[in-house]
Motif scaffolding. Structure first.
Motif, PDB file in Angstrom:
ATOM      1  N   ILE A   1       0.813  -1.226   0.000  1.00 28.12           N
ATOM      2  CA  ILE A   1       0.000   0.000   0.000  1.00 28.12           C
ATOM      3  C   ILE A   1       0.847   1.277   0.000  1.00 28.12           C
ATOM      4  O   ILE A   1       0.300   2.363   0.150  1.00 28.12           O
ATOM      5  N   GLY A   2       2.178   1.148  -0.181  1.00 28.76           N
ATOM      6  CA  GLY A   2       3.014   2.346  -0.268  1.00 28.76           C
ATOM      7  C   GLY A   2       2.561   3.320  -1.347  1.00 28.76           C
ATOM      8  O   GLY A   2       2.345   4.512  -1.078  1.00 28.76           O
ATOM      9  N   PRO A   3       2.388   2.851  -2.591  1.00 27.74           N
ATOM     10  CA  PRO A   3       1.899   3.770  -3.631  1.00 27.74           C
ATOM     11  C   PRO A   3       0.489   4.287  -3.356  1.00 27.74           C
ATOM     12  O   PRO A   3       0.154   5.413  -3.752  1.00 27.74           O
ATOM     13  N   LEU A   4      -0.354   3.500  -2.701  1.00 33.90           N
ATOM     14  CA  LEU A   4      -1.692   3.972  -2.359  1.00 33.90           C
ATOM     15  C   LEU A   4      -1.615   5.129  -1.365  1.00 33.90           C
ATOM     16  O   LEU A   4      -2.364   6.110  -1.478  1.00 33.90           O
ATOM     17  N   ILE A   5      -0.693   5.012  -0.390  1.00 36.27           N
ATOM     18  CA  ILE A   5      -0.517   6.099   0.572  1.00 36.27           C
ATOM     19  C   ILE A   5      -0.041   7.361  -0.146  1.00 36.27           C
ATOM     20  O   ILE A   5      -0.466   8.476   0.184  1.00 36.27           O
ATOM     21  N   ALA A   6       0.835   7.188  -1.136  1.00 39.62           N
ATOM     22  CA  ALA A   6       1.283   8.338  -1.928  1.00 39.62           C
ATOM     23  C   ALA A   6       0.102   8.989  -2.650  1.00 39.62           C
ATOM     24  O   ALA A   6      -0.032  10.217  -2.677  1.00 39.62           O
ATOM     25  N   LEU A   7      -0.750   8.164  -3.251  1.00 39.41           N
ATOM     26  CA  LEU A   7      -1.949   8.686  -3.915  1.00 39.41           C
ATOM     27  C   LEU A   7      -2.813   9.490  -2.953  1.00 39.41           C
ATOM     28  O   LEU A   7      -3.258  10.605  -3.258  1.00 39.41           O
ATOM     29  N   TRP A   8      -3.064   8.907  -1.787  1.00 36.07           N
ATOM     30  CA  TRP A   8      -3.934   9.540  -0.810  1.00 36.07           C
ATOM     31  C   TRP A   8      -3.324  10.845  -0.282  1.00 36.07           C
ATOM     32  O   TRP A   8      -4.031  11.846  -0.102  1.00 36.07           O
ATOM     33  N   ALA A   9      -2.015  10.846  -0.053  1.00 34.84           N
ATOM     34  CA  ALA A   9      -1.357  12.037   0.476  1.00 34.84           C
ATOM     35  C   ALA A   9      -1.402  13.177  -0.535  1.00 34.84           C
ATOM     36  O   ALA A   9      -1.642  14.339  -0.175  1.00 34.84           O
ATOM     37  N   ILE A  10      -1.153  12.866  -1.799  1.00 36.43           N
ATOM     38  CA  ILE A  10      -1.218  13.906  -2.828  1.00 36.43           C
ATOM     39  C   ILE A  10      -2.637  14.451  -2.946  1.00 36.43           C
ATOM     40  O   ILE A  10      -2.861  15.664  -3.080  1.00 36.43           O
ATOM     41  N   TYR A  11      -3.604  13.550  -2.853  1.00 35.49           N
ATOM     42  CA  TYR A  11      -5.005  13.966  -2.969  1.00 35.49           C
ATOM     43  C   TYR A  11      -5.431  14.855  -1.803  1.00 35.49           C
ATOM     44  O   TYR A  11      -6.128  15.862  -1.992  1.00 35.49           O
TER      45      TYR A  11
END
Length: 544
Positions: free
Chosen positions: A405-415
């Motif tokens: 879920i590392g890339p998912l966390i990146a997605l969420w943080a940018i959003y």
């Protein structure tokens, strides 16, 4: 870009879906690293392993997974290169999730154990090469991660090998290993809990305020928990184990006393034939078709033991037409009379079976080295291996959930931030989401790869399985605390190989299978990088 921009919402939704698929694949594949040896040794059933893994994978993800996820989402890439192009970085995160998920599912379908860390790191590098070329990758961090892939199996293997040699010297080789083993139990349990608690409390998640505890406070808490655990084990677990194992040994002794033995002389170069029957087994219902095991005992290359069960009268029935087929011996031939087997001995048939299994002397000598474990040793380490299995599952959750879920966390943080800087800490609920995805993958598909690690690579006994698991778990936990996303697959396989060597058995390790696993390790990074780069190219054409 503004936080919570509506145009980015579809990418976030797609990210959550693909991340769950990736977590599913990681659970189905990498779970073999946590519980494969426990299931392979027979300590845990697959169902029990799944229950324990569901609990401790999620706990590991929540309590220690935040550090590794930070490395995966921000350490590998130079995110500053994506300033004012937040949408492109989000597409890259989607490509990384997609490339990793595809290879994980394909590998699991073919029962091929791969590294979840390899897949996500390779995919992240792949999309960055497509988007920013060689300047987009933090090569120093990537180099450290690559080095850890080779160092981790060696460190884990050395640790497991040393533990096994120590146990072998102080417990396993003793004439009566039960009491030395019981004396060591409190120390083993206490030390295991001490390290586990320290890894959680020291510099722990800010959401639980563990980061406010000083280092000496973490040590005090861990020592107290370890000491209390050791006391509890000494007062309650040790007496229970002693009683249970002694009862098992008494039962085994009773079975041996009830065995009926028939010894015959042979003119066909056979020194002795023993027909063994356990009278106690005759009291329980037997299946319609019984199996006759023909095992060379080691007295001479032509000495056999025949054992079987019957449905009724407490004797081994013998219908010579279906027996004594070892080494070309035919019970219906005249040579059967030379063995003293007749059709009318007390009018009771002595052998009744439909199947014969022959184990050669060479195979038996190898099996003795690997399979044989005294009942008291098996009983002692079976209980202990459950702890190390859960410990390994906890470490696996902390390391590999973050990869998923590392890339998912990146997605969420940018959003949520509207920036590529991703300054917010890893959200607890996303770690929980990843843990649940891994658990679902384990329940649905986990059995496919468990056999490779737990049974095919080496024959695991409770004592060797304990050393394999605890050595690799310590290595993974240490790496998680310093933020290095090492491969649990490499750690576990390294431990299996080193312990196989330590056991000095000719069948200690399946080297052909080990070669195939190493090949899978080598191709995973370039393969996932290529898939991710291709997806990134498609996304740039479609959305940018």
């Amino acid at each position: 870009m503004e936080p919570f921009a509506e145009e980015l919402l579809p990418f976030v939704i797609a990210g959550f879906i693909i991340a769950f698929i990736l977590a599913f694949g990681v659970g189905a594949n990498d779970v073999a690293n946590s519980f494969g040896t426990s299931v392979g040794s027979g300590v845990l059933t697959l169902r029990k392993a799944c229950i324990l893994a569901t609990i401790f994978e999620v706990l590991g993800a929540i309590l220690i997974g935040y550090k590794v996820s930070d490395t995966v989402r921000k350490g590998i890439l130079d995110v500053s290169l994506y300033n004012n192009t937040e949408k492109e970085l989000m597409l890259g995160s989607l490509a990384a999730l997609g490339g990793s998920a595809m290879w994980n599912l394909v590998a699991t379908f073919f029962k091929l154990p791969i590294s979840g860390t390899h897949t996500i790191v390779g995919a992240t590098v792949g999309f960055s090469l497509c988007a920013r070329g060689f300047h987009g990758v933090n090569w120093s961090t990537f180099g450290k991660i690559v080095a850890s892939w080779f160092v981790s199996p060696v460190l884990s293997g050395i640790m497991s090998g040393i533990i096994y040699l120590g146990l072998n010297h102080f417990i396993l080789k003793k004439e009566k290993p039960l009491e030395p083993g019981l004396r060591a139990l409190p120390f083993i349990y206490g030390f295991t809990l001490l390290v586990n608690v320290f890894s959680i409390v020291h510099d722990g998640p800010a959401m639980l305020k563990f980061d406010l505890i000083p280092w000496w406070g973490s040590i005090v808490v861990a020592v107290c928990v370890g000491f209390l655990t050791a006391v509890f084990v000494q007062l309650f677990i040790v007496p229970r184990q002693r009683k249970a194992i002694h009862a098992q040994l008494d039962n085994e002794a009773t079975k041996q006393e009830n065995e009926v033995k028939f010894t015959f002389d042979s003119a066909d170069n056979l020194e002795m034939v023993e027909l063994l029957y356990n009278e106690e087994n005759s009291r329980s219902p037997s299946p319609p078709s019984q199996e006759l095991s023909v095992i060379e005992k080691g007295i001479s290359p032509t000495t056999y033991t025949f054992s079987g069960t019957t449905e009724s009268n407490g004797y081994i029935p013998a219908e010579t037409k279906s027996s004594l087929l070892a080494s070309g011996l035919d019970a219906t031939s005249p040579s059967s009379n030379s063995l003293g087997v007749t059709h009318n001995s007390s009018q009771v048939p002595l052998v009744h079976t439909n199947q014969v299994k022959v184990i050669s002397m060479e195979e038996l000598s190898d099996k003795k080295d690997i399979d044989t474990e005294r009942p008291e040793v098996k009983g002692l380490f079976s209980f202990l291996q459950i702890l190390t299995a859960t410990f390994g599952s906890f470490a696996h959750g902390g390391n590999d959930v973050s990869n998923a879920i590392g890339p998912l966390i990146a997605l969420w943080a940018i959003y949520t931030e509207g920036s590529v800087a991703q300054r917010s800490p890893t959200p607890l609920y996303i770690l929980l989401y990843g843990g649940l995805g891994i658990s679902v993958g384990l329940w649905v598909w986990g059995r496919r790869v468990i056999q490779t690690i737990g049974e095919d690579l080496t024959k695991v006994t409770p004592s060797s399985g304990f050393t394999i698991e605890i050595g690799s778990a310590f290595t993974v936990l240490l790496a998680s605390k310093i933020g290095l996303p090492i491969s649990t697959t490499h750690c576990k396989v390294g431990s299996v190989v080193f312990v196989g060597w330590a056991k000095s058995s000719r069948q200690g390790v399946d080297w052909k299978l080990f070669r195939n696993i190493v090949i899978a390790w080598v191709v995973t990074v370039p393969l996932t990088a290529g898939i991710s780069a291709l997806l990134m190219l498609i996304f740039r054409i479609a959305f940018l």
